[in-house]
Design a protein around this motif. Structure first.
Motif, PDB file in Angstrom:
ATOM      1  N   SER A  99      -4.855  43.672 -23.159  1.00 11.70           N
ATOM      2  CA  SER A  99      -3.821  42.653 -23.342  1.00 11.70           C
ATOM      3  C   SER A  99      -3.592  41.894 -22.033  1.00 11.70           C
ATOM      4  CB  SER A  99      -2.517  43.312 -23.790  1.00 11.70           C
ATOM      5  OG  SER A  99      -2.139  44.322 -22.862  1.00 11.70           O
ATOM      6  N   HIS A 100      -3.800  42.559 -20.920  1.00  6.75           N
ATOM      7  CA  HIS A 100      -3.586  41.949 -19.610  1.00  6.75           C
ATOM      8  C   HIS A 100      -4.699  42.387 -18.666  1.00  6.75           C
ATOM      9  CE1 HIS A 100       0.384  41.941 -21.471  1.00  6.75           C
ATOM     10  NE2 HIS A 100       0.674  40.890 -20.690  1.00  6.75           N
ATOM     11  N   ALA A 101      -4.887  41.584 -17.610  1.00  8.95           N
ATOM     12  CA  ALA A 101      -5.872  41.981 -16.607  1.00  8.95           C
ATOM     13  C   ALA A 101      -5.360  41.647 -15.216  1.00  8.95           C
ATOM     14  CB  ALA A 101      -7.204  41.271 -16.856  1.00  8.95           C
ATOM     15  N   ALA A 102      -5.702  42.494 -14.267  1.00  8.05           N
ATOM     16  CA  ALA A 102      -5.443  42.202 -12.855  1.00  8.05           C
ATOM     17  C   ALA A 102      -6.675  41.486 -12.332  1.00  8.05           C
ATOM     18  CB  ALA A 102      -5.197  43.487 -12.083  1.00  8.05           C
ATOM     19  N   VAL A 103      -6.492  40.236 -11.948  1.00  6.58           N
ATOM     20  CA  VAL A 103      -7.642  39.403 -11.575  1.00  6.58           C
ATOM     21  C   VAL A 103      -7.552  39.043 -10.090  1.00  6.58           C
ATOM     22  CG1 VAL A 103      -8.775  37.178 -11.944  1.00  6.58           C
ATOM     23  CG2 VAL A 103      -7.867  38.464 -13.906  1.00  6.58           C
ATOM     24  N   LEU A 104      -8.615  39.351  -9.386  1.00  3.40           N
ATOM     25  CA  LEU A 104      -8.678  38.993  -7.967  1.00  3.40           C
ATOM     26  C   LEU A 104      -9.298  37.598  -7.871  1.00  3.40           C
ATOM     27  CD1 LEU A 104      -7.990  40.254  -5.213  1.00  3.40           C
ATOM     28  CD2 LEU A 104     -10.355  41.074  -5.091  1.00  3.40           C
ATOM     29  N   ALA A 105      -8.556  36.648  -7.311  1.00  2.00           N
ATOM     30  CA  ALA A 105      -9.026  35.258  -7.283  1.00  2.00           C
ATOM     31  C   ALA A 105      -8.833  34.658  -5.889  1.00  2.00           C
ATOM     32  CB  ALA A 105      -8.248  34.430  -8.308  1.00  2.00           C
ATOM     33  N   ARG A 106      -9.634  33.634  -5.624  1.00  2.00           N
ATOM     34  CA  ARG A 106      -9.533  32.968  -4.321  1.00  2.00           C
ATOM     35  C   ARG A 106      -8.400  31.951  -4.345  1.00  2.00           C
ATOM     36  NH1 ARG A 106     -12.168  33.704  -0.308  1.00  2.00           N
ATOM     37  NH2 ARG A 106     -13.901  34.730  -1.381  1.00  2.00           N
ATOM     38  N   THR A 107      -7.450  32.125  -3.440  1.00  2.00           N
ATOM     39  CA  THR A 107      -6.362  31.155  -3.306  1.00  2.00           C
ATOM     40  C   THR A 107      -6.485  30.414  -1.981  1.00  2.00           C
ATOM     41  OG1 THR A 107      -5.045  33.103  -2.698  1.00  2.00           O
ATOM     42  CG2 THR A 107      -4.618  32.130  -4.844  1.00  2.00           C
ATOM     43  N   GLY A 108      -7.374  30.869  -1.111  1.00  2.00           N
ATOM     44  CA  GLY A 108      -7.626  30.183   0.159  1.00  2.00           C
ATOM     45  C   GLY A 108      -8.852  29.304   0.024  1.00  2.00           C
ATOM     46  N   LEU A 124      -7.757  35.789  -0.639  1.00  2.00           N
ATOM     47  CA  LEU A 124      -7.762  36.274  -2.029  1.00  2.00           C
ATOM     48  C   LEU A 124      -6.358  36.705  -2.448  1.00  2.00           C
ATOM     49  CD1 LEU A 124     -10.943  38.551  -1.812  1.00  2.00           C
ATOM     50  CD2 LEU A 124     -10.813  36.188  -2.623  1.00  2.00           C
ATOM     51  N   SER A 125      -6.055  36.511  -3.746  1.00  2.00           N
ATOM     52  CA  SER A 125      -4.774  36.972  -4.284  1.00  2.00           C
ATOM     53  C   SER A 125      -5.020  37.713  -5.593  1.00  2.00           C
ATOM     54  CB  SER A 125      -3.832  35.793  -4.554  1.00  2.00           C
ATOM     55  OG  SER A 125      -3.576  35.088  -3.354  1.00  2.00           O
ATOM     56  N   MET A 126      -4.124  38.663  -5.887  1.00  2.00           N
ATOM     57  CA  MET A 126      -4.241  39.427  -7.136  1.00  2.00           C
ATOM     58  C   MET A 126      -3.260  38.843  -8.146  1.00  2.00           C
ATOM     59  SD  MET A 126      -5.949  42.157  -8.241  1.00  2.00           S
ATOM     60  CE  MET A 126      -6.194  43.389  -6.967  1.00  2.00           C
ATOM     61  N   LEU A 127      -3.781  38.480  -9.315  1.00  2.00           N
ATOM     62  CA  LEU A 127      -2.926  37.880 -10.346  1.00  2.00           C
ATOM     63  C   LEU A 127      -2.914  38.742 -11.606  1.00  2.00           C
ATOM     64  CD1 LEU A 127      -4.028  34.125 -10.067  1.00  2.00           C
ATOM     65  CD2 LEU A 127      -2.064  35.242  -8.968  1.00  2.00           C
ATOM     66  N   TRP A 128      -1.741  38.815 -12.212  1.00  2.00           N
ATOM     67  CA  TRP A 128      -1.571  39.562 -13.458  1.00  2.00           C
ATOM     68  C   TRP A 128      -1.663  38.553 -14.603  1.00  2.00           C
ATOM     69  CZ3 TRP A 128      -1.927  44.412 -14.670  1.00  2.00           C
ATOM     70  CH2 TRP A 128      -1.387  44.898 -15.864  1.00  2.00           C
ATOM     71  N   VAL A 129      -2.742  38.636 -15.380  1.00  2.00           N
ATOM     72  CA  VAL A 129      -3.045  37.579 -16.338  1.00  2.00           C
ATOM     73  C   VAL A 129      -2.871  38.084 -17.776  1.00  2.00           C
ATOM     74  CG1 VAL A 129      -4.818  35.962 -17.130  1.00  2.00           C
ATOM     75  CG2 VAL A 129      -4.711  36.602 -14.716  1.00  2.00           C
ATOM     76  N   ASP A 130      -2.123  37.311 -18.554  1.00  2.00           N
ATOM     77  CA  ASP A 130      -1.964  37.585 -19.983  1.00  2.00           C
ATOM     78  C   ASP A 130      -3.233  37.086 -20.676  1.00  2.00           C
ATOM     79  OD1 ASP A 130      -1.397  37.693 -22.644  1.00  2.00           O
ATOM     80  OD2 ASP A 130       0.562  36.681 -22.486  1.00  2.00           O
ATOM     81  N   LEU A 131      -3.990  37.992 -21.258  1.00  2.00           N
ATOM     82  CA  LEU A 131      -5.285  37.601 -21.816  1.00  2.00           C
ATOM     83  C   LEU A 131      -5.161  36.835 -23.133  1.00  2.00           C
ATOM     84  CD1 LEU A 131      -7.445  40.745 -20.907  1.00  2.00           C
ATOM     85  CD2 LEU A 131      -7.301  38.555 -19.702  1.00  2.00           C
ATOM     86  N   ALA A 132      -3.902  36.717 -23.644  1.00  2.00           N
ATOM     87  CA  ALA A 132      -3.694  35.904 -24.845  1.00  2.00           C
ATOM     88  C   ALA A 132      -3.373  34.454 -24.477  1.00  2.00           C
ATOM     89  CB  ALA A 132      -2.553  36.504 -25.678  1.00  2.00           C
ATOM     90  N   ALA A 133      -3.291  34.164 -23.162  1.00  2.00           N
ATOM     91  CA  ALA A 133      -2.939  32.813 -22.716  1.00  2.00           C
ATOM     92  C   ALA A 133      -4.052  31.820 -23.043  1.00  2.00           C
ATOM     93  CB  ALA A 133      -2.661  32.839 -21.214  1.00  2.00           C
ATOM     94  N   ALA A 159     -16.584  44.172 -20.783  1.00  2.00           N
ATOM     95  CA  ALA A 159     -16.514  42.801 -21.285  1.00  2.00           C
ATOM     96  C   ALA A 159     -16.610  41.825 -20.121  1.00  2.00           C
ATOM     97  CB  ALA A 159     -15.194  42.591 -22.026  1.00  2.00           C
ATOM     98  N   GLU A 160     -16.886  40.563 -20.476  1.00  2.00           N
ATOM     99  CA  GLU A 160     -16.763  39.521 -19.459  1.00  2.00           C
ATOM    100  C   GLU A 160     -15.590  38.624 -19.856  1.00  2.00           C
ATOM    101  OE1 GLU A 160     -20.374  37.260 -19.188  1.00  2.00           O
ATOM    102  OE2 GLU A 160     -20.854  37.574 -21.297  1.00  2.00           O
ATOM    103  N   MET A 161     -14.950  38.078 -18.839  1.00  2.00           N
ATOM    104  CA  MET A 161     -13.754  37.264 -19.081  1.00  2.00           C
ATOM    105  C   MET A 161     -13.975  35.895 -18.446  1.00  2.00           C
ATOM    106  SD  MET A 161     -10.700  40.034 -18.300  1.00  2.00           S
ATOM    107  CE  MET A 161     -11.059  40.288 -16.570  1.00  2.00           C
ATOM    108  N   PHE A 162     -13.676  34.843 -19.235  1.00  2.00           N
ATOM    109  CA  PHE A 162     -13.810  33.476 -18.719  1.00  2.00           C
ATOM    110  C   PHE A 162     -12.418  32.851 -18.632  1.00  2.00           C
ATOM    111  CE2 PHE A 162     -17.609  34.648 -21.000  1.00  2.00           C
ATOM    112  CZ  PHE A 162     -18.632  34.272 -20.143  1.00  2.00           C
ATOM    113  N   PHE A 163     -12.127  32.208 -17.514  1.00  2.00           N
ATOM    114  CA  PHE A 163     -10.831  31.557 -17.324  1.00  2.00           C
ATOM    115  C   PHE A 163     -11.056  30.068 -17.090  1.00  2.00           C
ATOM    116  CE2 PHE A 163     -10.698  35.863 -15.524  1.00  2.00           C
ATOM    117  CZ  PHE A 163      -9.765  36.444 -16.365  1.00  2.00           C
ATOM    118  N   ASP A 164     -10.468  29.265 -17.963  1.00  2.00           N
ATOM    119  CA  ASP A 164     -10.661  27.817 -17.850  1.00  2.00           C
ATOM    120  C   ASP A 164      -9.288  27.157 -17.730  1.00  2.00           C
ATOM    121  OD1 ASP A 164     -11.536  25.238 -17.937  1.00  2.00           O
ATOM    122  OD2 ASP A 164     -12.116  25.273 -20.058  1.00  2.00           O
TER     123      ASP A 164
END
Lengths: 320, 343
Positions: free
Chosen positions: B119-128, B137-146, B164-169
């Protein structure tokens, strides 16, 4: 006994086990009234044996641990011949027949001989004691054999070989860990000091990974030995020795490879570590034999013995 | 059931739906479950890595999500690895830009365990900036139903959809979804890895003890010396892991940071996993190779999983580098090792 005390004892052990007289260390321990503490606190015996291994020294500490209250100066414990895990003595009526090896046999006046049904202290003069050079001459081993009638010189008859053998297995494990640490130090020193192709040997990843693997095995052996106390049953004792022996063997093999041709000279001294590791590994069953034995035992029992306790580690962390 | 009886809530903070107490209560629980022959649910594996992170770095999110997870109503995923960033995690390219009071997240994550059910994922993403390495890098808590999230299962070698693989657009993540500091994601990831190599390793050793005990029982009447040797080897590896892991768990519970030495635990875990399943295969060849029943299928999947343990969470080769560099402190090339006049 806390960590600082153990370090002090280890430092004294390093001094005492490099001297010519193998009884110096045990004499000092006994004179200081530490024999009971040694039996009660496995961490103390472990620290001393690790120090002895690290310095590739020798002493009669193993004899003291195995003989317990029956220990006296001049006494050595007869161990099974390499390749055997049977008690070295066989008792028939009043006669005890023995064939086994003793370490630091120079200066031995009596031998403690275990059989399946007890143990007896026998006079060295009544046995055949043949010193051998062989694999590890610095240990001053001798093959002890013969048959003796009559009562013991002193000591109790009711001793359980299994218990003594388990205690010896853990003790040898500690010494092997010290030897493994020494081998790793030698390998790292050589690899860090020597240059080939214009750079230190140790910068090569293949070398670093091999050294890291040895470190991992030594750390594991340290943890298993720390959790093994005074054995705690056959499987646990054999596991402690097998894990430590495998770590020491891996360390010795890595050192032999990584010290190059220098490692094969007498002068360099690495052969002393290699000899000692193989010799101690063989006493009471080597790592391969113990591993198979453990597997067969677990299969025969159809399960595992109670695992190492979590509680004592938690206590320790709370205290620290 | 574990939740209602209170078992699974012990050792988690009260304000986050737990019953309080030290994290060692969890360690004891896993041990007791395995000893009693009860399977430790797979969800606990994920919980042991992400649970401590939320409690430590995002208490508000922990209050909201931990109770529902413990009740079995949520499942979370870990969004770390990318197609071009595995063991070299700091080179990741999924990025998030700040837009008003939210982040806008774009990129791709892969190898998320059970991600298709999460239902949710902790996603490490580049914010710099792109070249900011581990500092940006920042850690984001993402609602996978978004809107903008696509999750696709990957068929694993074991035959099961394990990850699984997750795509964020252009996914909008509210500012409250930030776990830890902005650009402080590396610290969060490292904290997570401590638990993955500490509590998770402890949990796994409990499971492995149960598997090896079953294997020993299976070997009693029909296995030969090869299987016995494999069982012996597995027992040595497993005892090594347990002896080492118990001190690490105790240190974590006492609030200590085990530091780079914890790489040793990770290597011992991989070895124990593989040695135990080598023993399973050696003892039960027929079951694993030509058995189609549910038990055989499960064992086969576990065998494949054991092979992956030296790859995920930082491959064993990387752990060896860490042990060489930071535990043994071996001299490195360039320090003053290369071409310093003696070559």
């Amino acid at each position: 006994m806390d960590a600082a005390d153990l370090d002090l004892f280890a430092a004294a052990t390093e001094r005492l086990t490099t001297m010519a007289d193998p009884e110096l260390l045990t004499a000092e321990l006994v004179d200081a009234g530490l024999a009971p503490e040694l039996a009660a606190d496995p961490a103390l015996a472990g620290a001393l044996l690790q120090a002895q291994g690290r310095i590739v020294g020798r002493s009669t500490l193993l004899d003291l641990l195995m003989a317990g209250p029956d220990h006296r100066p001049g006494l050595r414990v007869v161990l099974p011949m390499p390749g055997s895990r049977q008690p070295p003595g066989v008792r028939a009526g009043k006669t005890v027949a023995v064939r086994g090896i003793a370490l630091s046999a120079d200066g031995a006046t009596h031998f403690l001989v275990h059989s399946g049904s007890g143990a007896r202290v026998l006079l060295a003069a009544e046995l055949s004691v043949v010193p051998v050079e062989a694999w590890d001459p610095e240990l001053r081993p001798a093959i002890v054999s013969g048959a003796v009638d009559g009562g013991p010189a002193w000591g109790s008859l009711a001793r359980d070989w299994e218990t003594v053998a388990e205690l010896a297995a853990v003790a040898l494990g500690h010494e092997l860990l010290g030897l493994g640490r020494r081998a790793l130090e030698i390998a790292i020193a050589h690899q860090s000091d020597r240059y080939q192709f214009g750079r230190r040997l140790v910068v090569a990843q293949s070398v670093r990974h091999r050294l890291a693997d040895v470190e991992v095995e030594l750390v594991a052996a340290e943890a298993v030995l720390a959790a093994s106390g005074n054995a705690g049953g056959e499987v646990r004792a054999h596991t402690a020795k097998a894990v430590a022996a495998r770590a020491a063997l891996a360390a010795a093999a890595a050192a032999q490879q990584l010290c190059g041709a220098m490692g094969f000279t007498t002068e360099y001294g690495l052969h002393r570590v290699v000899r000692r590791v193989r010799m101690l590994d063989a006493l009471g069953g080597n790592a391969e034999e113990l591993q198979l034995e453990i597997g067969s035992l677990l299969a025969a029992q159809g399960g595992l013995p109670a695992p190492i306790e979590l509680a004592e580690a938690l206590e320790e962390a709370r205290r620290a | 059931m574990l939740h209602d009886a209170g078992w699974s809530r012990a050792g988690w903070p009260e304000q986050a739906g737990g019953l309080g107490g030290s994290a060692t209560l969890r360690a004891v629980l896993y041990d007791e479950l395995a000893a009693a022959g009860i399977e430790v649910p797979e969800a606990f594996v994920i919980l042991e890595t992400l649970g401590p992170v939320l409690t430590a770095y995002a208490p508000d999110l922990a209050v909201r999500h931990l109770p529902t997870y413990l009740a079995g109503e949520e499942l979370w995923g870990q969004g770390f690895s990318e197609p071009e960033a595995g063991s070299d995690l700091a080179s990741l390219r999924t990025w998030a830009r700040v837009d008003g009071d939210s982040f806008v997240l774009s990129g791709q994550k892969v190898w998320t365990t059970l991600g298709q059910f999460a239902s949710h994922a902790a996603v490490l993403a580049r914010t710099g900036p792109p070249d900011s390495g581990h500092r940006g890098l920042s850690m984001l808590w993402v609602d996978l139903a978004a809107p903008g999230v696509t999750v696709a299962p990957i068929a694993a070698a074991s035959g099961r959809d394990e990850f699984a693989e997750m795509f964020f657009d252009g996914v909008r993540v509210p500012r409250s979804g930030l776990v830890g500091e902005l650009d402080g994601g590396w610290a969060v990831a490292m904290y997570l890895l401590q638990y993955e190599r500490g509590m998770y390793a402890w949990l796994r050793q409990a499971v492995l003890h149960r598997r090896l005990a079953e294997t020993a029982a299976a070997a009693a009447d029909r296995a030969g010396p090869v299987a016995h040797a494999a069982i012996g080897a597995a027992y040595l590896a497993l005892t090594s892991l347990r002896a080492r892991s118990r001190t690490t768990v105790a240190r974590l519970a006492a609030g200590e940071n085990p530091g780079p030495e914890i790489s040793v635990d990770k290597i011992l875990l991989s070895r124990a996993e593989q040695a135990v399943y080598d023993a399973v295969l050696a003892t039960r060849q027929e079951a694993l190779l030509v058995g189609d029943g549910p038990e055989e299928t499960a064992l086969r999947e576990e065998w494949f999983y054991s092979r992956a343990t030296s790859v995920f969470g930082g491959a064993v080769e990387v752990q060896r580098d860490i042990v060489a560099d930071r535990v043994l402190r071996l001299p490195r090339a360039g320090a003053n090792g290369e071409r310093d006049g003696r070559g």
